[in-house]
Design a protein around this motif. Structure first.
Motif, PDB file in Angstrom:
ATOM      1  N   LEU A 420     -11.087 -47.535 -44.711  1.00  0.00           N
ATOM      2  CA  LEU A 420     -10.709 -46.149 -44.435  1.00  0.00           C
ATOM      3  C   LEU A 420     -10.186 -45.479 -45.701  1.00  0.00           C
ATOM      4  O   LEU A 420     -10.549 -44.324 -45.996  1.00  0.00           O
ATOM      5  CB  LEU A 420      -9.640 -46.117 -43.337  1.00  0.00           C
ATOM      6  CG  LEU A 420      -9.011 -44.751 -43.053  1.00  0.00           C
ATOM      7  CD1 LEU A 420     -10.050 -43.775 -42.523  1.00  0.00           C
ATOM      8  CD2 LEU A 420      -7.843 -44.901 -42.073  1.00  0.00           C
ATOM      9  N   GLY A 446      -4.593 -40.473 -43.799  1.00  0.00           N
ATOM     10  CA  GLY A 446      -5.366 -41.475 -43.067  1.00  0.00           C
ATOM     11  C   GLY A 446      -4.549 -42.725 -42.794  1.00  0.00           C
ATOM     12  O   GLY A 446      -4.612 -43.297 -41.694  1.00  0.00           O
ATOM     13  N   TYR A 450      -3.805 -44.500 -39.237  1.00  0.00           N
ATOM     14  CA  TYR A 450      -4.432 -45.782 -38.926  1.00  0.00           C
ATOM     15  C   TYR A 450      -3.419 -46.923 -38.749  1.00  0.00           C
ATOM     16  O   TYR A 450      -3.474 -47.658 -37.743  1.00  0.00           O
ATOM     17  CB  TYR A 450      -5.425 -46.167 -40.023  1.00  0.00           C
ATOM     18  CG  TYR A 450      -5.998 -47.565 -39.841  1.00  0.00           C
ATOM     19  CD1 TYR A 450      -7.025 -47.810 -38.946  1.00  0.00           C
ATOM     20  CD2 TYR A 450      -5.473 -48.654 -40.545  1.00  0.00           C
ATOM     21  CE1 TYR A 450      -7.534 -49.083 -38.749  1.00  0.00           C
ATOM     22  CE2 TYR A 450      -5.971 -49.940 -40.360  1.00  0.00           C
ATOM     23  CZ  TYR A 450      -7.008 -50.147 -39.464  1.00  0.00           C
ATOM     24  OH  TYR A 450      -7.495 -51.417 -39.261  1.00  0.00           O
ATOM     25  N   ALA A 489     -10.271 -46.837 -37.309  1.00  0.00           N
ATOM     26  CA  ALA A 489     -10.560 -46.289 -38.635  1.00  0.00           C
ATOM     27  C   ALA A 489     -11.449 -45.046 -38.525  1.00  0.00           C
ATOM     28  O   ALA A 489     -11.233 -44.050 -39.232  1.00  0.00           O
ATOM     29  CB  ALA A 489     -11.220 -47.359 -39.502  1.00  0.00           C
ATOM     30  N   PHE A 493     -10.482 -41.308 -39.734  1.00  0.00           N
ATOM     31  CA  PHE A 493     -11.360 -40.647 -40.707  1.00  0.00           C
ATOM     32  C   PHE A 493     -11.789 -39.276 -40.191  1.00  0.00           C
ATOM     33  O   PHE A 493     -11.732 -38.270 -40.919  1.00  0.00           O
ATOM     34  CB  PHE A 493     -12.582 -41.527 -40.965  1.00  0.00           C
ATOM     35  CG  PHE A 493     -13.556 -40.962 -41.953  1.00  0.00           C
ATOM     36  CD1 PHE A 493     -13.362 -41.108 -43.319  1.00  0.00           C
ATOM     37  CD2 PHE A 493     -14.692 -40.285 -41.516  1.00  0.00           C
ATOM     38  CE1 PHE A 493     -14.276 -40.585 -44.229  1.00  0.00           C
ATOM     39  CE2 PHE A 493     -15.603 -39.754 -42.415  1.00  0.00           C
ATOM     40  CZ  PHE A 493     -15.393 -39.911 -43.777  1.00  0.00           C
ATOM     41  N   LEU A 517     -16.862 -47.028 -44.062  1.00  0.00           N
ATOM     42  CA  LEU A 517     -16.153 -47.625 -42.924  1.00  0.00           C
ATOM     43  C   LEU A 517     -16.869 -48.852 -42.390  1.00  0.00           C
ATOM     44  O   LEU A 517     -16.243 -49.744 -41.795  1.00  0.00           O
ATOM     45  CB  LEU A 517     -15.997 -46.597 -41.802  1.00  0.00           C
ATOM     46  CG  LEU A 517     -15.179 -45.340 -42.119  1.00  0.00           C
ATOM     47  CD1 LEU A 517     -15.266 -44.358 -40.967  1.00  0.00           C
ATOM     48  CD2 LEU A 517     -13.738 -45.705 -42.414  1.00  0.00           C
TER      49      LEU A 517
END
Length: 532
Positions: A420, A446, A450, A489, A493, A517
């Motif tokens: 990611l 991100g 995550y 992920a 994203f 990814l």
């Protein structure tokens, strides 16, 4: 001024009582702070220390480990580790630390446990009374310097604003905890000048735990935690030689070498590179109005002393160093390095030695990580304080089948978090057409989306692993786990990049980067300056 604030007798240590201890007292309120004597005598009624500052908590645990070793006789193992383990289990079966030995030890060293002692022959606890003569009284460190969460000089404020011109007084309890923090996590570099035998010096080396993250097995009571945190001494260790600073006959020579670390008790308590002296308030002996902080040994210490509560790993240059505290790294990402005998990783991590012995106890033990994200000198960033659910049942020594399960589960979570990060940085750089841009904003956003979700997923699947040691791969459904981490992920994203997908350029940049990814199969050019 007579000696005051006896650490064994005065209520200086914050604790949290167990529910059964509170129910036994009924409506009567239990004290939130107690002395070390009551703490040891009633450790089975105490759930844990209630110290908000992680480095002070870590430091005090090491002092309590040493005291526990002394009062239980577990400070020697002349008949080998098997005999030591049997004696520890006998103490665990007793349900409490031995009262007679605790009171005898407290009486033997009673004069060494006063926090403030200005008498001619005084030995204030973990302090050097000679600093009054050897340091300039007009240039002391002050209480703002002593308290790591207060601003001093140009450093930032943490929780409260204090001015050097008007430093607020400090309670004895706060002073005690910050004294310990300095001994274990104090910075290197310039300090107050200290003159010994006509020679002045004003520099010191870093404390033994500076910037490190330590890991402690934790039981349902402080009694269990203290026993689980002990490590058997080598058979050659003599308790009369393996001494804590308050047990020394004389204060050490500042111009000589540091005191030898002859065993676990001295390694736990006598590795400091700093000398301190608290100055009590003349009007209220329960308060501290000033402090001396300087170097303890002119030559300082060499390599960082061995510590049984750190993850040791290898640098690219082949140097061994402890895993540093990182406030942005969740504890679950270190779980396999704590449970496995030979954890995976290019850094060749070596788990804390304490876990080799903690798993021998028939207890459900969690892991408590405590540290201080710092640089080597003066910069202090953030405390690190995190606790796992009970995990030591999954230690490889108890269940060999947990090795692939724990390692693979952690690795999957890490893998998609790293993918990611790469995908977001690539998308941003393509969007702004600047391959050298750090793309930090998208990467951080991100990560914030995550990693907390991945942590929840990790622990949910960790709790579902097989505890009998019979299921293949610990009962881990690797395919489903991979799918879930990947979906987390992808969601992070999409949420981060959605703002730019309304334009053709943004949509193209995002879709080109999405392949990261899934593990971009295309070969990448080596980074400039890296090995091919």
């Amino acid at each position: 001024m007579r000696p005051t604030q006896h650490i064994f007798e005065e209520p200086l240590i914050p604790v949290r009582w167990t529910s059964h201890a509170e129910s036994e007292r009924g409506a009567e309120q239990l004290p939130t702070e107690i002395g070390v004597l009551e703490l040891l005598l009633r450790s089975h009624d105490i759930e844990c220390l209630a110290i908000a500052e992680a480095p002070a908590h870590s430091a005090l645990l090491r002092v309590l480990y040493a005291l526990t070793s002394r009062v239980t006789g577990l400070d020697e193992a002349r008949n080998g580790p098997d005999d030591w383990l049997e004696r520890r289990e006998e103490i665990l079966a007793d349900g409490a630390l031995p009262e007679d030995r605790i009171t005898a030890y407290a009486e033997t060293y009673r004069d060494r446990f006063f926090l403030f002692d200005t008498s001619p022959d005084g030995r204030p606890w973990m302090q050097d009374p000679r600093l009054v003569q050897q340091c300039d009284a007009a240039s002391t460190a002050g209480v703002n310097k002593l308290v790591v969460t207060r601003p001093s000089g140009n450093n930032h404020a943490w929780w409260k604003h204090h001015l050097d011109t008007r430093p607020g007084p400090l309670s004895a309890s706060e002073a005690l905890l910050n004294l310990l923090t300095w001994h274990y996590y104090g910075p290197s570099g310039r300090c107050s000048s200290r003159e010994v035998n006509g020679a002045k010096s004003a520099s010191t080396t870093a404390g033994p735990l500076r910037s490190a993250l330590s890991y402690h097995p934790e039981g349902s009571t402080l009694f269990e935690t203290l026993l689980a945190g002990l490590v058997p001494p080598e058979e050659t260790v003599d308790p009369q030689q393996d001494r804590c600073p308050w047990e020394w006959d004389e204060l050490p020579d500042p111009e000589g070498p540091p005191a030898a670390l002859a065993g676990p008790c001295s390694r736990l308590t006598a590795a400091s590179a700093h000398a301190l002296l608290l100055v009590p308030d003349e009007d209220d002996p329960r308060l501290v109005r000033d402090a001396y902080i300087t170097w303890a040994y002119r030559k300082g210490r060499g390599a960082r002393p061995q510590d049984d509560y750190l993850i040791w790993q290898m640098s690219k240059q082949g140097n061994v160093y402890p895993r540093p505290a990182d406030s942005q790294r969740a504890l679950w990402r270190d779980v396999d390095a704590l449970l496995l005998i030979d954890p995976p990783g290019v850094a060749q991590p070596r788990r804390p030695r304490v876990f080799e012995w903690a798993v021998e106890l028939p207890l459900d033990l969690s892991v408590h990580a405590l540290g201080f994200e710092q640089d080597g000198q003066a910069k202090d960033t953030q405390f690190v304080d995190s606790v796992t659910p009970p995990v030591l049942d999954f230690a490889e020594k108890r269940s060999a089948r947990s090795k692939p399960a724990v390692g693979r589960l952690r690795a999957m979570g890490e893998r998609f978090g790293n993918r990611l990060d790469r995908a977001l940085r690539r998308a941003w750089r393509t969007y702004v057409n600047d391959p050298k841009d750090s793309a930090e904003a998208w990467a951080q956003e991100g990560a914030a989306r995550y990693w907390p979700a991945a942590e929840t997923e990790f622990w949910n699947r960790f709790r579902a692993l097989d505890r009998t040691g019979t299921a293949l791969d610990g009962g881990l459904d690797a395919g489903t786990a991979r799918t879930v981490f990947l979906s987390l992920a992808i969601r992070a994203f999409d949420e981060v990049t959605t703002s730019v997908t309304r334009t053709q350029r943004g949509a193209r940049a995002v879709e080109e980067a999405r392949v990261e990814l899934f593990g971009d199969p295309r070969p990448r050019k080596p980074a400039k300056g890296s090995a091919a």
